[in-house]
Design an enzyme around this catalytic site. Structure first.
Site, short mmCIF file in Angstrom:
data_model
loop_
_atom_site.label_atom_id
_atom_site.label_comp_id
_atom_site.label_asym_id
_atom_site.label_seq_id
_atom_site.Cartn_x
_atom_site.Cartn_y
_atom_site.Cartn_z
N ASP A 20 1.98 -5.72 -8.04
CA ASP A 20 2.90 -6.47 -7.18
C ASP A 20 3.67 -7.49 -8.02
O ASP A 20 3.12 -8.14 -8.89
CB ASP A 20 2.11 -7.18 -6.07
CG ASP A 20 2.98 -7.65 -4.94
OD1 ASP A 20 2.86 -7.12 -3.82
OD2 ASP A 20 3.81 -8.57 -5.17
N ASN A 32 -0.24 -4.13 5.86
CA ASN A 32 0.52 -4.89 6.85
C ASN A 32 1.47 -3.95 7.59
O ASN A 32 2.12 -3.11 6.95
CB ASN A 32 1.33 -6.00 6.15
CG ASN A 32 0.44 -7.01 5.46
OD1 ASN A 32 -0.65 -7.32 5.94
ND2 ASN A 32 0.88 -7.52 4.32
N GLY A 71 3.12 -8.82 9.16
CA GLY A 71 3.54 -9.36 7.87
C GLY A 71 4.16 -8.35 6.94
O GLY A 71 4.25 -8.59 5.73
N GLN A 72 4.63 -7.22 7.47
CA GLN A 72 5.25 -6.20 6.60
C GLN A 72 6.68 -6.61 6.27
O GLN A 72 7.49 -6.86 7.17
CB GLN A 72 5.25 -4.83 7.30
CG GLN A 72 5.81 -3.73 6.42
CD GLN A 72 5.75 -2.34 7.07
OE1 GLN A 72 5.39 -2.22 8.25
NE2 GLN A 72 6.10 -1.34 6.31
N SER A 73 6.98 -6.70 4.97
CA SER A 73 8.35 -7.07 4.55
C SER A 73 9.09 -5.91 3.92
O SER A 73 10.32 -5.93 3.87
CB SER A 73 8.31 -8.26 3.60
OG SER A 73 7.60 -7.94 2.43
N HIS A 88 2.63 0.79 2.38
CA HIS A 88 1.95 0.41 1.13
C HIS A 88 0.62 -0.23 1.45
O HIS A 88 0.48 -0.94 2.44
CB HIS A 88 2.82 -0.53 0.28
CG HIS A 88 3.39 -1.69 1.05
ND1 HIS A 88 4.47 -1.57 1.89
CD2 HIS A 88 3.01 -2.99 1.11
CE1 HIS A 88 4.74 -2.74 2.43
NE2 HIS A 88 3.86 -3.62 1.98
N LEU A 89 -0.33 0.02 0.58
CA LEU A 89 -1.67 -0.56 0.69
C LEU A 89 -1.80 -1.59 -0.42
O LEU A 89 -1.53 -1.29 -1.58
CB LEU A 89 -2.70 0.56 0.55
CG LEU A 89 -4.19 0.21 0.64
CD1 LEU A 89 -4.98 1.44 1.07
CD2 LEU A 89 -4.74 -0.30 -0.70
N HIS A 90 -2.16 -2.83 -0.05
CA HIS A 90 -2.41 -3.87 -1.05
C HIS A 90 -3.87 -3.76 -1.50
O HIS A 90 -4.79 -3.75 -0.67
CB HIS A 90 -2.23 -5.26 -0.45
CG HIS A 90 -0.85 -5.58 0.05
ND1 HIS A 90 0.04 -6.36 -0.65
CD2 HIS A 90 -0.22 -5.24 1.20
CE1 HIS A 90 1.17 -6.49 0.05
NE2 HIS A 90 1.03 -5.82 1.18
P1 5GP Z 1 4.36 -6.55 2.65
O1 5GP Z 1 4.67 -7.98 2.96
O2 5GP Z 1 5.49 -5.64 3.09
O3 5GP Z 1 3.02 -6.09 3.11
O4 5GP Z 1 4.28 -6.46 1.06
C1 5GP Z 1 5.37 -6.19 0.25
C2 5GP Z 1 4.95 -6.54 -1.16
O5 5GP Z 1 5.86 -5.94 -2.06
C3 5GP Z 1 4.96 -8.04 -1.46
O6 5GP Z 1 3.65 -8.42 -1.88
C4 5GP Z 1 6.00 -8.19 -2.56
O7 5GP Z 1 5.65 -9.15 -3.51
C5 5GP Z 1 6.06 -6.78 -3.14
N1 5GP Z 1 7.35 -6.42 -3.71
C6 5GP Z 1 8.57 -6.54 -3.12
N2 5GP Z 1 9.53 -6.06 -3.94
C7 5GP Z 1 8.90 -5.61 -5.06
C8 5GP Z 1 9.37 -4.99 -6.26
O8 5GP Z 1 10.57 -4.77 -6.46
N3 5GP Z 1 8.44 -4.66 -7.19
C9 5GP Z 1 7.11 -4.90 -6.98
N4 5GP Z 1 6.27 -4.53 -7.97
N5 5GP Z 1 6.63 -5.47 -5.86
C10 5GP Z 1 7.52 -5.83 -4.91
#
Ligand code: 5GP
Ligand code: ZN
Length: 112
Positions: free
Chosen positions: A30, A85, A91-93, A98-100
């Site tokens: 990330d 998320n 909290g999905q952005s 994707h799985l963290h």
């Molecule tokens: P979400 O909030 O959707 O669950 O998580 C999205 C994640 O993607 C965030 O932790 C953010 O830091 C990561 N992220 C967003 N853009 C990029 C990118 O261009 N490269 C990488 N490696 N991570 C990204």
């Protein structure tokens, strides 16, 4: 999908710090880590969110890969967390499933 950032990462258009890749899945660090180890595991195929999964093999490849990566990085000794998320309140952005995979500090519970 042509304007999806994670599709671009999966196909190599945007360089990333990959830790794992197979036919179905890519995993990379990330860009804004929330723990010493913060890896994102994604299906290579564009799927908007967990709510759009219609084939259970997506779960076995995503979670199976995450567990394999955790094992390879030796994370199971101290423990780790897997998070998905979904949607606005979840909290999905980024609208590509994707799985963290988080580890390396005490992550606490419950989440805020
Ligand atoms: P979400 O909030 O959707 O669950 O998580 C999205 C994640 O993607 C965030 O932790 C953010 O830091 C990561 N992220 C967003 N853009 C990029 C990118 O261009 N490269 C990488 N490696 N991570 C990204
Ligand atoms: Zn995508």
């Amino acid at each position: 999908m042509s304007d999806c950032i994670f599709c671009k990462i999966a196909n190599g258009e945007i360089p990333s710090d990959f830790v794992y890749e197979d036919e179905n899945v890519a995993a990379f660090r990330d860009v804004n880590p929330q723990a010493p180890v913060h890896i994102l595991v994604i299906p290579k195929k564009h799927i908007a969110s967990s709510a759009a999964v219609d084939d259970s093999s997506v779960w076995s490849s995503l979670m199976g890969s995450a567990v394999k990566i955790a094992r390879e990085l030796g994370l199971e000794a101290d423990g780790y967390r897997m998070v998905i998320n979904t949607g606005e309140q979840g909290g999905q952005s980024v609208p590509h499933l994707h799985l963290h995979l988080l580890a390396g500090r005490n992550l606490g519970w419950p989440p805020g």
